[in-house]
Design a protein around this motif. Structure first.
Motif, short mmCIF file in Angstrom:
data_model
loop_
_atom_site.label_atom_id
_atom_site.label_comp_id
_atom_site.label_asym_id
_atom_site.label_seq_id
_atom_site.Cartn_x
_atom_site.Cartn_y
_atom_site.Cartn_z
N TRP A 1 7.27 -14.62 5.41
CA TRP A 1 8.17 -13.72 4.67
C TRP A 1 7.62 -12.30 4.73
CZ3 TRP A 1 8.04 -11.07 -0.26
CH2 TRP A 1 9.31 -10.65 -0.70
N LEU A 2 8.47 -11.36 5.11
CA LEU A 2 8.06 -9.98 5.30
C LEU A 2 8.82 -9.04 4.37
CD1 LEU A 2 8.19 -9.93 9.21
CD2 LEU A 2 6.27 -10.58 7.74
N ILE A 3 8.20 -7.92 4.08
CA ILE A 3 8.87 -6.83 3.36
C ILE A 3 9.01 -5.65 4.31
CG2 ILE A 3 8.72 -5.17 1.46
CD1 ILE A 3 7.14 -7.27 -0.10
N ARG A 4 10.22 -5.13 4.39
CA ARG A 4 10.50 -3.94 5.20
C ARG A 4 11.10 -2.88 4.29
NH1 ARG A 4 15.16 -5.13 8.69
NH2 ARG A 4 13.70 -6.48 9.77
N ILE A 5 10.50 -1.72 4.23
CA ILE A 5 11.02 -0.63 3.40
C ILE A 5 12.03 0.18 4.21
CG2 ILE A 5 10.45 1.41 2.05
CD1 ILE A 5 9.43 -1.20 0.83
N GLU A 6 13.28 0.20 3.77
CA GLU A 6 14.34 0.90 4.50
C GLU A 6 14.41 2.35 4.01
OE1 GLU A 6 17.93 -1.48 4.39
OE2 GLU A 6 17.15 -2.74 6.00
N ASP A 7 13.44 3.13 4.47
CA ASP A 7 13.33 4.52 4.04
C ASP A 7 13.89 5.48 5.10
OD1 ASP A 7 11.34 3.85 5.82
OD2 ASP A 7 9.76 4.99 4.80
N LEU A 8 15.16 5.25 5.45
CA LEU A 8 15.81 6.06 6.48
C LEU A 8 16.59 7.24 5.92
CD1 LEU A 8 17.35 3.61 9.11
CD2 LEU A 8 15.44 5.17 9.39
N ASP A 9 16.70 7.34 4.62
CA ASP A 9 17.56 8.35 4.00
C ASP A 9 16.77 9.19 3.01
OD1 ASP A 9 19.70 9.80 3.09
OD2 ASP A 9 20.98 8.08 2.72
N PRO A 10 15.92 10.10 3.49
CA PRO A 10 15.04 10.87 2.61
C PRO A 10 15.75 11.56 1.44
CG PRO A 10 14.41 11.21 4.88
CD PRO A 10 15.69 10.42 4.91
N PRO A 11 16.96 12.12 1.61
CA PRO A 11 17.60 12.79 0.46
C PRO A 11 17.86 11.86 -0.72
CG PRO A 11 18.65 13.46 2.51
CD PRO A 11 17.75 12.31 2.85
N ARG A 12 17.96 10.55 -0.47
CA ARG A 12 18.25 9.60 -1.54
C ARG A 12 17.00 8.92 -2.09
NH1 ARG A 12 21.00 5.17 -0.14
NH2 ARG A 12 21.69 4.86 -2.28
N GLU A 13 15.86 9.14 -1.47
CA GLU A 13 14.65 8.47 -1.90
C GLU A 13 14.11 9.06 -3.22
OE1 GLU A 13 11.67 8.28 1.13
OE2 GLU A 13 13.14 7.72 2.67
N VAL A 14 13.50 8.20 -4.00
CA VAL A 14 12.88 8.60 -5.27
C VAL A 14 11.37 8.55 -5.10
CG1 VAL A 14 12.57 7.97 -7.69
CG2 VAL A 14 14.83 7.76 -6.62
N ALA A 15 10.70 9.63 -5.46
CA ALA A 15 9.25 9.69 -5.33
C ALA A 15 8.58 8.53 -6.07
CB ALA A 15 8.74 11.02 -5.87
N GLY A 16 7.69 7.85 -5.39
CA GLY A 16 6.96 6.75 -6.01
C GLY A 16 7.69 5.43 -6.00
N ALA A 17 8.94 5.40 -5.51
CA ALA A 17 9.73 4.16 -5.59
C ALA A 17 9.16 3.05 -4.72
CB ALA A 17 11.18 4.44 -5.21
N THR A 18 8.62 3.40 -3.56
CA THR A 18 8.08 2.36 -2.68
C THR A 18 6.93 1.61 -3.35
OG1 THR A 18 8.71 3.51 -0.64
CG2 THR A 18 6.89 1.94 -0.50
N ARG A 19 6.00 2.34 -3.93
CA ARG A 19 4.89 1.71 -4.64
C ARG A 19 5.39 0.87 -5.81
NH1 ARG A 19 0.92 0.06 -2.60
NH2 ARG A 19 1.62 -1.83 -3.62
#
Length: 290
Positions: free
Chosen positions: A41-59
């Motif tokens: 089982w893998l986790i892939r972060i779909e961070d293709l849309d920088p304008p919509r990203e929230v700082a610290g959300a990945t962590r």
């Protein structure tokens, strides 16, 4: 448990905010399916849309998943680091004559849809034969009249006449960002994903992804689409509809909630480990395919 050696599944959240119950339902279902088949089982972060990203959300997402006992078997992958793979795929599609430039704005597309009586999600084909000298904004796939279908493990047979039900879809957006449909297909193939377990709101995306898999000579995974979690108004639970973040201080309560949503009885476990162990057994009895 019989081991299915080639099983590789994944959960692919976008870092646009905290996980909510809908996210956990998809994550738990995909994790359980991998465990029920003895797979990875893998986790892939779909961070293709920088304008919509929230700082610290990945962590925050990774920490939340860990609190529920859902940790990736390999280091998480990030779409933002995979642009070269997407570019190579686009070049292959372009060389095959399957891509064209589109100059349409959203307003122009909506106007043409109204004029032609098309649904709002069907591209009217305005730029199929050129842009008449206008600057290209997005890149689209040139579809033929063909139906693409597959057998979903939960929903059964599903098919779309892509040209009439979707229209020529975007593979590179007007803002220069990679479109979800292309990125997800390239990533699933690159990571050797054999099984995709996700929310049923993505069921109608699957024929487009299978079309791209075939055009790029990539394997098609097995698919299992599970019911989406909705709010009191019947809307899909999402950040846009005001979904509350998961309470990681109460992991068992949150797990039991989405477990029941997935159609299983309450387990009443006393620890997360016990919950997951029992859940694997029940999931295996219902959804194991080999």
């Amino acid at each position: 448990m019989k081991h299915v050696a080639d099983y590789r599944g994944r959960f692919a959240p976008s870092p646009t905010g905290a996980l909510h119950a809908g996210s956990l339902a998809a994550a738990l279902a995909s994790w359980l399916d991998a465990r029920a088949h003895g797979g990875t089982w893998l986790i892939r972060i779909e961070d293709l849309d920088p304008p919509r990203e929230v700082a610290g959300a990945t962590r925050q997402i990774l920490d939340a998943l860990a609190a529920f006992g859902l940790a990736s078997d390999e280091p998480p992958q990030y779409q933002s680091e995979r642009a070269d793979l997407y570019r190579q795929a686009l070049d292959r599609l372009t060389s095959a004559g399957l891509v064209y430039g589109c100059a349409c704005s959203r307003t122009e597309i909506a106007s043409a849809q109204r004029r032609l009586g098309l649904p709002v999600h069907v591209y009217p084909g305005t730029c199929r034969n050129g842009t008449n000298g206008r600057a290209v904004r997005a890149l689209r796939i040139r579809l033929l009249d063909e139906t693409v279908g597959f057998a979903d493990r939960a929903c059964g047979p599903y098919a779309q006449d892509l040209a009439h039900e979707v229209g020529d879809f975007v593979v590179r957006r007007a803002d220069g960002l990679w479109a979800y449909q292309l990125a997800v297909v390239v990533d699933d193939a690159a990571q050797g994903i054999t099984d995709v377990v996700r929310g049923a709101d993505l069921l109608d995306n699957t024929p487009r992804q299978i079309w791209l898999q075939r055009a790029l000579a990539l394997p098609t995974p097995r698919y299992l689409h599970v019911p989406v979690v909705t709010n009191a108004r019947g809307e899909k639970l999402s950040k846009q509809t005001g979904a509350a973040p998961l309470d990681t201080a109460r992991p068992l309560a949150e797990l039991e909630h989405v477990w029941r949503h997935l159609g299983f009885p309450r387990l009443g476990a006393e620890t997360v480990d016990t919950f997951l162990r029992r859940a694997i057994e029940l999931w295996q009895a219902r959804w194991r395919w080999a």
